[in-house]
Design an enzyme around this catalytic site. Structure first.
Site, PDB file in Angstrom:
ATOM      1  N   HIS A  50      -0.397  -0.930  -4.789  1.00 54.69           N
ATOM      2  CA  HIS A  50      -1.712  -0.507  -5.011  1.00 54.69           C
ATOM      3  C   HIS A  50      -2.639  -1.568  -4.381  1.00 54.69           C
ATOM      4  O   HIS A  50      -2.787  -2.817  -4.932  1.00 54.69           O
ATOM      5  CB  HIS A  50      -2.130  -0.017  -6.363  1.00 54.69           C
ATOM      6  CG  HIS A  50      -3.427   0.581  -6.470  1.00 54.69           C
ATOM      7  ND1 HIS A  50      -3.936   1.827  -6.463  1.00 54.69           N
ATOM      8  CD2 HIS A  50      -4.757  -0.137  -6.617  1.00 54.69           C
ATOM      9  CE1 HIS A  50      -5.069   2.066  -6.431  1.00 54.69           C
ATOM     10  NE2 HIS A  50      -5.596   0.934  -6.632  1.00 54.69           N
ATOM     11  N   CYS A  51      -3.213  -1.185  -3.303  1.00 52.94           N
ATOM     12  CA  CYS A  51      -4.213  -2.128  -2.381  1.00 52.94           C
ATOM     13  C   CYS A  51      -5.751  -1.863  -2.852  1.00 52.94           C
ATOM     14  O   CYS A  51      -6.242  -0.650  -2.268  1.00 52.94           O
ATOM     15  CB  CYS A  51      -3.784  -2.092  -1.204  1.00 52.94           C
ATOM     16  SG  CYS A  51      -5.004  -3.094  -0.238  1.00 52.94           S
TER      17      CYS A  51
END
Length: 390
Positions: A167-168
């Site tokens: 998850h960025c």
């Protein structure tokens, strides 16, 4: 007080579980924490705007007009890849329906049998064979499904993502099966743009320092100093991130697998997804087919909603009328006045009887007889008969 059930059609994205936000009628899908994404967009647009305002006019005049043209093309490509990564479905897997979840629970209980009290039940795992190697599929207690290979549950978005990488927060979305290639192209193009701006900032300062001196150049171009600082601190992280993902793509691994050590643990289990060839691995990740979304976010579904209906109070005039002329209440429904092909046979005699019992107003007050008006032809005939008699 009574409830009325109303069925209306809504988009499926309005009822999807998880912690995502949707815009443009479900076309845009992002995570709820979007503050860092706005910071990323501000840094890219702000730095490029300063470069176009301060350096590009001087460099286009003294070096080449192709410098700002290439910078514009590279900037547009970076923004396009960023938005494509941030606004797309990363590969979210739909959760099991209540009936499916109940069936899966029954299968698990039947397979495990009765667990004695005080003992921990066995883990919910299914084994599948991929390239002559056993891969374990773990059960997700939130989505009520056995996750496919390489899928994982994102705790921030609260969804299972196929081929979950990470998850960025910088792009405001998960990186998975459907947007990984765009994420990699974004990091690579951003690295090139950062190096490009940083290099020509130094060239611009050196060329101006020859004529006006270094300190005078810094005083005249404060935007250049700010660009150099931003690019210097951004360069290491962006270029390092691009190199790390280039290494992962060459091995056909994900960030999640690399952190957990799925293929480099004590057992030295080989990666069943690798082709043992760097070119083949890169072609599969970057040039493979584009997978469609399995959510059908903009599809229609029916939703039943109840609305409470309050009875309308009768007015004063209607109440006085009803009190003066009471009408007996019956539970039978009234049949239509004119029987048709849909009228039941047992209802037709009641219609005739009701018609005989209740005479119409026309029968109670018959209209007065009015002599018919004489037409012009009858007037001529009467005048001729009179002449004959005379």
């Amino acid at each position: 007080m009574s409830a009325v059930m109303i069925t209306r059609k809504v988009r499926k994205w309005e009822k999807l579980p998880g912690k995502n936000t949707f815009c443009c009628d479900g076309r845009v899908m992002m995570a709820r924490q979007k503050g860092v994404f706005y910071l990323t967009l501000f840094l890219i647009v702000g730095t490029c705007s300063l470069f176009f305002a301060f350096e590009c006019p001087y460099l286009a005049l003294h070096l080449s007009p192709a410098i700002p043209v290439f910078a514009v093309l590279l900037f547009l490509f970076v923004i396009a890849m960023l938005l494509r990564t941030s606004f797309s479905d990363p590969g979210v897997l739909p959760r099991a329906l209540p009936e499916e979840a109940t069936f899966i629970e029954m299968e698990i209980e039947a397979a495990n049998g009765n667990v004695p009290a005080g003992q921990r039940p066995p883990p919910r795992i299914r084994n599948v064979q991929i390239n002559n190697q056993i891969v374990k599929l773990k059960y997700c207690y939130t989505c009520k499904i056995f996750r496919p290979p390489r899928a994982s549950h994102c705790s921030i978005c609260d969804n299972c993502v196929d081929r979950f990488d990470h998850h960025c927060p910088w792009v405001g979305n998960c990186v998975g099966k459907r947007n990984y290639r765009y994420f990699y192209l974004f990091t690579m193009s951003l690295s090139l743009l950062t190096i490009y701006i940083f290099t020509f900032d130094i060239v611009h300062v050196v060329m101006r320092s020859v004529d006006k001196g270094f300190l005078n150049t810094l005083k005249e171009t404060p935007g250049t100093v700010l660009e150099v600082l931003v690019c210097f601190f951004t360069l290491w992280s962006v270029v390092g991130l691009t190199g790390f993902h280039t290494y992962l793509i060459s091995l056909n691994q994900t960030t999640n697998e690399d952190i957990k050590g799925s293929w480099s643990g004590k057992n030295r289990v080989q990666n069943p997804y690798s082709h043992k060839n760097i070119i083949k691995n890169c072609c599969e990740v970057l040039c493979g087919p584009t997978y469609p979304s399995v959510l059908d976010r903009r599809g229609l579904m029916e939703e039943d909603s109840s609305i409470s209906a309050t009875p309308v109070a009768p007015s004063s005039s209607s109440s006085t009328t009803s009190s003066s002329n009471p009408v007996p209440q019956t539970t039978k429904t009234t049949a239509p006045l004119i029987p048709n092909e849909h009228t039941p046979d047992d209802a037709k005699p009641s219609i005739a009887a009701s018609a005989e019992k209740s005479p119409s107003p026309k029968e109670e007050h018959p209209p007065a007889k009015v002599p018919p008006l004489a037409s012009p032809e009858t007037d001529v005939e009467t005048s001729i008969t009179k002449d004959k008699t005379h």
